[in-house]
Design a protein around this motif. Sequence first.
Motif, mmCIF file in Angstrom:
data_model
loop_
_atom_site.group_PDB
_atom_site.id
_atom_site.type_symbol
_atom_site.label_atom_id
_atom_site.label_comp_id
_atom_site.label_asym_id
_atom_site.label_seq_id
_atom_site.Cartn_x
_atom_site.Cartn_y
_atom_site.Cartn_z
ATOM 1 N N GLY A 34 0.786 -1.230 0.000
ATOM 2 C CA GLY A 34 0.000 0.000 0.000
ATOM 3 C C GLY A 34 0.815 1.276 0.000
ATOM 4 O O GLY A 34 0.263 2.360 -0.146
ATOM 5 N N LEU A 35 2.140 1.156 0.152
ATOM 6 C CA LEU A 35 2.953 2.384 0.227
ATOM 7 C C LEU A 35 3.310 2.944 -1.143
ATOM 8 O O LEU A 35 3.552 4.137 -1.281
ATOM 9 C CB LEU A 35 4.272 2.122 0.976
ATOM 10 C CG LEU A 35 4.222 1.816 2.466
ATOM 11 C CD1 LEU A 35 5.624 1.866 3.036
ATOM 12 C CD2 LEU A 35 3.322 2.794 3.195
ATOM 13 N N TYR A 36 3.395 2.078 -2.131
ATOM 14 C CA TYR A 36 3.975 2.486 -3.419
ATOM 15 C C TYR A 36 2.912 2.702 -4.497
ATOM 16 O O TYR A 36 1.848 2.066 -4.483
ATOM 17 C CB TYR A 36 4.970 1.416 -3.882
ATOM 18 C CG TYR A 36 6.202 1.348 -2.999
ATOM 19 C CD1 TYR A 36 7.238 2.254 -3.174
ATOM 20 C CD2 TYR A 36 6.310 0.401 -1.982
ATOM 21 C CE1 TYR A 36 8.362 2.218 -2.353
ATOM 22 C CE2 TYR A 36 7.428 0.353 -1.169
ATOM 23 C CZ TYR A 36 8.455 1.259 -1.359
ATOM 24 O OH TYR A 36 9.568 1.224 -0.552
ATOM 25 N N PHE A 42 5.133 -3.581 -7.285
ATOM 26 C CA PHE A 42 5.241 -4.017 -5.885
ATOM 27 C C PHE A 42 4.939 -5.510 -5.769
ATOM 28 O O PHE A 42 5.669 -6.248 -5.094
ATOM 29 C CB PHE A 42 4.293 -3.208 -4.992
ATOM 30 C CG PHE A 42 4.361 -3.625 -3.552
ATOM 31 C CD1 PHE A 42 5.423 -3.242 -2.744
ATOM 32 C CD2 PHE A 42 3.379 -4.445 -3.003
ATOM 33 C CE1 PHE A 42 5.512 -3.661 -1.420
ATOM 34 C CE2 PHE A 42 3.458 -4.865 -1.684
ATOM 35 C CZ PHE A 42 4.520 -4.467 -0.895
ATOM 36 N N ASP A 43 3.879 -5.975 -6.444
ATOM 37 C CA ASP A 43 3.533 -7.411 -6.387
ATOM 38 C C ASP A 43 4.680 -8.268 -6.910
ATOM 39 O O ASP A 43 4.952 -9.351 -6.367
ATOM 40 C CB ASP A 43 2.264 -7.683 -7.201
ATOM 41 C CG ASP A 43 1.024 -7.111 -6.526
ATOM 42 O OD1 ASP A 43 1.112 -6.745 -5.332
ATOM 43 O OD2 ASP A 43 -0.017 -7.014 -7.201
ATOM 44 N N ALA A 44 5.350 -7.795 -7.953
ATOM 45 C CA ALA A 44 6.472 -8.558 -8.517
ATOM 46 C C ALA A 44 7.608 -8.674 -7.492
ATOM 47 O O ALA A 44 8.222 -9.743 -7.354
ATOM 48 C CB ALA A 44 6.972 -7.884 -9.800
ATOM 49 N N ILE A 45 7.870 -7.596 -6.767
ATOM 50 C CA ILE A 45 8.925 -7.625 -5.744
ATOM 51 C C ILE A 45 8.530 -8.565 -4.603
ATOM 52 O O ILE A 45 9.348 -9.350 -4.120
ATOM 53 C CB ILE A 45 9.226 -6.200 -5.238
ATOM 54 C CG1 ILE A 45 10.006 -5.440 -6.317
ATOM 55 C CG2 ILE A 45 10.001 -6.217 -3.923
ATOM 56 C CD1 ILE A 45 10.174 -3.968 -6.070
ATOM 57 N N VAL A 46 7.272 -8.513 -4.201
ATOM 58 C CA VAL A 46 6.820 -9.388 -3.115
ATOM 59 C C VAL A 46 6.920 -10.859 -3.532
ATOM 60 O O VAL A 46 7.323 -11.709 -2.731
ATOM 61 C CB VAL A 46 5.384 -9.024 -2.680
ATOM 62 C CG1 VAL A 46 4.804 -10.103 -1.765
ATOM 63 C CG2 VAL A 46 5.386 -7.687 -1.957
#
Length: 211
Positions: A34-36, A42-46
């Motif tokens: 939720g920060l970015y 973000f999902d790819a990084i997670v």
Amino acid sequence: MIFAEPRLCGVSVETGMLENGDGHYRKTYRDLAGLYADAAAFDAIVSEKGDQVAYEVTSYTPGKKTSDMIMGVTRMEPGRVGREYYLTRGHIHANGDRPEVYYTLSGRGIMQMESPDGEVRLVEMGPQQICYVPPFWIHRSVNIGDTDLVMFFSYPADSGQDYGIIERSGGMRVRVMDDGKGGWVAEDNPAWKNRAPDEVKAILENAGVAA
Ligand SMILES: [Fe+2]
């Protein structure tokens, strides 16, 4: 009167940690949902490293009073979510009139600050530079370098943190983005809503300051 004992702590610039402290917390990438701005990035990084540490804080808390001072070290990994540089969650002090100092030990960062009524200040910091964060400013740090950002900090021990103030406004007013030329640029966050005058007044009155 029992006088408090002094405390000697080491600072490891290499590991980005305070030694002989009594507090340690870690935020993983998954914790930063939720920060970015770029949800797909973000999902790819997670999915790649969701449980790895994005930033961590080691600290020493001598007591809980205004006159006690918490001190510690924060270490943040370098990188971006899409074009947006890695950042900490950010907060305003729950007792809003408490200030803070941040001393950069290694790396390059930005102390991103926003006043309750929406003024923005971005202070770029390198090693051996100290930023004074005045009372009432919402603050977060952003790693704009390609190495860990390691900073020493200290603030009155009863400051407290309100992390929700950023979420309630749809994020901070600007986002620190890669400018495509090896630097950074602040871009307006279209989801941002300024705080209502009543909320600003409540922040000041909670600290005993007339609005
Ligand atoms: Fe703080």
